[in-house]
Design a protein around this motif. Structure first.
Motif, PDB file in Angstrom:
ATOM      1  N   HIS A  63       1.269  -0.712   2.471  1.00  0.00           N
ATOM      2  CA  HIS A  63       0.274  -1.705   2.882  1.00  0.00           C
ATOM      3  C   HIS A  63       0.767  -3.119   2.600  1.00  0.00           C
ATOM      4  O   HIS A  63       0.568  -4.029   3.407  1.00  0.00           O
ATOM      5  CB  HIS A  63      -1.066  -1.443   2.178  1.00  0.00           C
ATOM      6  CG  HIS A  63      -1.838  -0.319   2.776  1.00  0.00           C
ATOM      7  ND1 HIS A  63      -2.718  -0.480   3.814  1.00  0.00           N
ATOM      8  CD2 HIS A  63      -1.840   1.004   2.488  1.00  0.00           C
ATOM      9  CE1 HIS A  63      -3.241   0.679   4.146  1.00  0.00           C
ATOM     10  NE2 HIS A  63      -2.727   1.606   3.356  1.00  0.00           N
ATOM     11  N   HIS A  64       1.418  -3.314   1.468  1.00  0.00           N
ATOM     12  CA  HIS A  64       1.947  -4.630   1.110  1.00  0.00           C
ATOM     13  C   HIS A  64       3.021  -5.074   2.104  1.00  0.00           C
ATOM     14  O   HIS A  64       3.038  -6.228   2.547  1.00  0.00           O
ATOM     15  CB  HIS A  64       2.499  -4.617  -0.316  1.00  0.00           C
ATOM     16  CG  HIS A  64       3.101  -5.914  -0.732  1.00  0.00           C
ATOM     17  ND1 HIS A  64       2.349  -7.037  -0.978  1.00  0.00           N
ATOM     18  CD2 HIS A  64       4.405  -6.265  -0.918  1.00  0.00           C
ATOM     19  CE1 HIS A  64       3.159  -8.037  -1.296  1.00  0.00           C
ATOM     20  NE2 HIS A  64       4.405  -7.592  -1.265  1.00  0.00           N
ATOM     21  N   ALA A  67       1.388  -6.034   5.408  1.00  0.00           N
ATOM     22  CA  ALA A  67       0.655  -7.297   5.275  1.00  0.00           C
ATOM     23  C   ALA A  67       1.599  -8.491   5.222  1.00  0.00           C
ATOM     24  O   ALA A  67       1.226  -9.603   5.621  1.00  0.00           O
ATOM     25  CB  ALA A  67      -0.233  -7.270   4.031  1.00  0.00           C
TER      26      ALA A  67
END
Length: 195
Positions: A63-64, A67
């Motif tokens: 997810h990081h 993003a």
């Protein structure tokens, strides 16, 4: 591809492909364990499957990366009437600046729902995402004895680029070659030269 995608399996069941969520950790671990036990495509043994905390950290890192603008993405497939995670597929964009155009793909489909179009749908979604992200080279690694996977990947435009001889050693002592398959995506149009 970040929005959920509805799919219809060959047997008529409905499913959805979506980005992985933190709550998926127990089901993705169970899928990996099942694939390792099946043994037909996985290089990890069941004892080598990561633990729950490691899986949560992996999902958090994915997810990081997404993003932060990285093309790395993990998708999962849920199928109506199937409690298990039906499949997962992941695209990892390489980090070195001279290799940022390269993405490495991986795929796993639960043995009980293989040959229903889930793998193809997951891979098509990742290929579209890779292309939209500007990647121009995709590669994947597949055991030489996994003929069903070879057929899927060839049907998606991948070709064998190299063979790693005796790369996988099975529990019974036999060796299996590993194939590197690649697909090149359309190069995004170059910006015009400065005036």
């Amino acid at each position: 591809m970040l929005d959920p995608l509805d799919i219809t399996l060959r047997d008529g069941r409905r499913g959805i492909i979506r980005p992985i969520a933190y709550s998926d950790a127990p089901r993705t671990l169970a899928l990996d364990r099942r694939l390792a036990e099946d043994g037909r495509g996985m290089v990890l043994s069941p004892a080598q499957i990561r633990g729950p905390e490691e899986e949560r950290r992996r999902i958090e890192a994915l997810h990081h990366q997404l993003a932060s603008g990285d093309a790395t993405l993990c998708l999962v497939a849920d199928v109506q009437g199937v409690d298990a995670m039906a499949g997962t597929a992941q695209l990892n964009q390489l980090g070195p600046s001279r290799c940022r155009h390269v993405g490495v793909l991986s795929l796993g489909v639960h043995p009980e729902v293989q040959r229903q179009g889930i793998g193809r749908a997951l891979m098509n979604a990742l290929i579209a995402h890779a292309e939209a992200s500007g990647l121009t080279r995709l590669e994947l690694y597949v055991r030489a004895d996994n003929e069903r996977a070879h057929a899927l990947y060839r049907g998606l435009g991948f070709v064998e680029e190299a063979r790693r001889a005796r790369f996988v050693r099975l529990e019974d002592g036999r060796y299996v070659d590993d194939l590197i398959m690649t697909r090149f995506l359309a190069r995004p149009s170059a910006p015009p030269p400065p005036a």
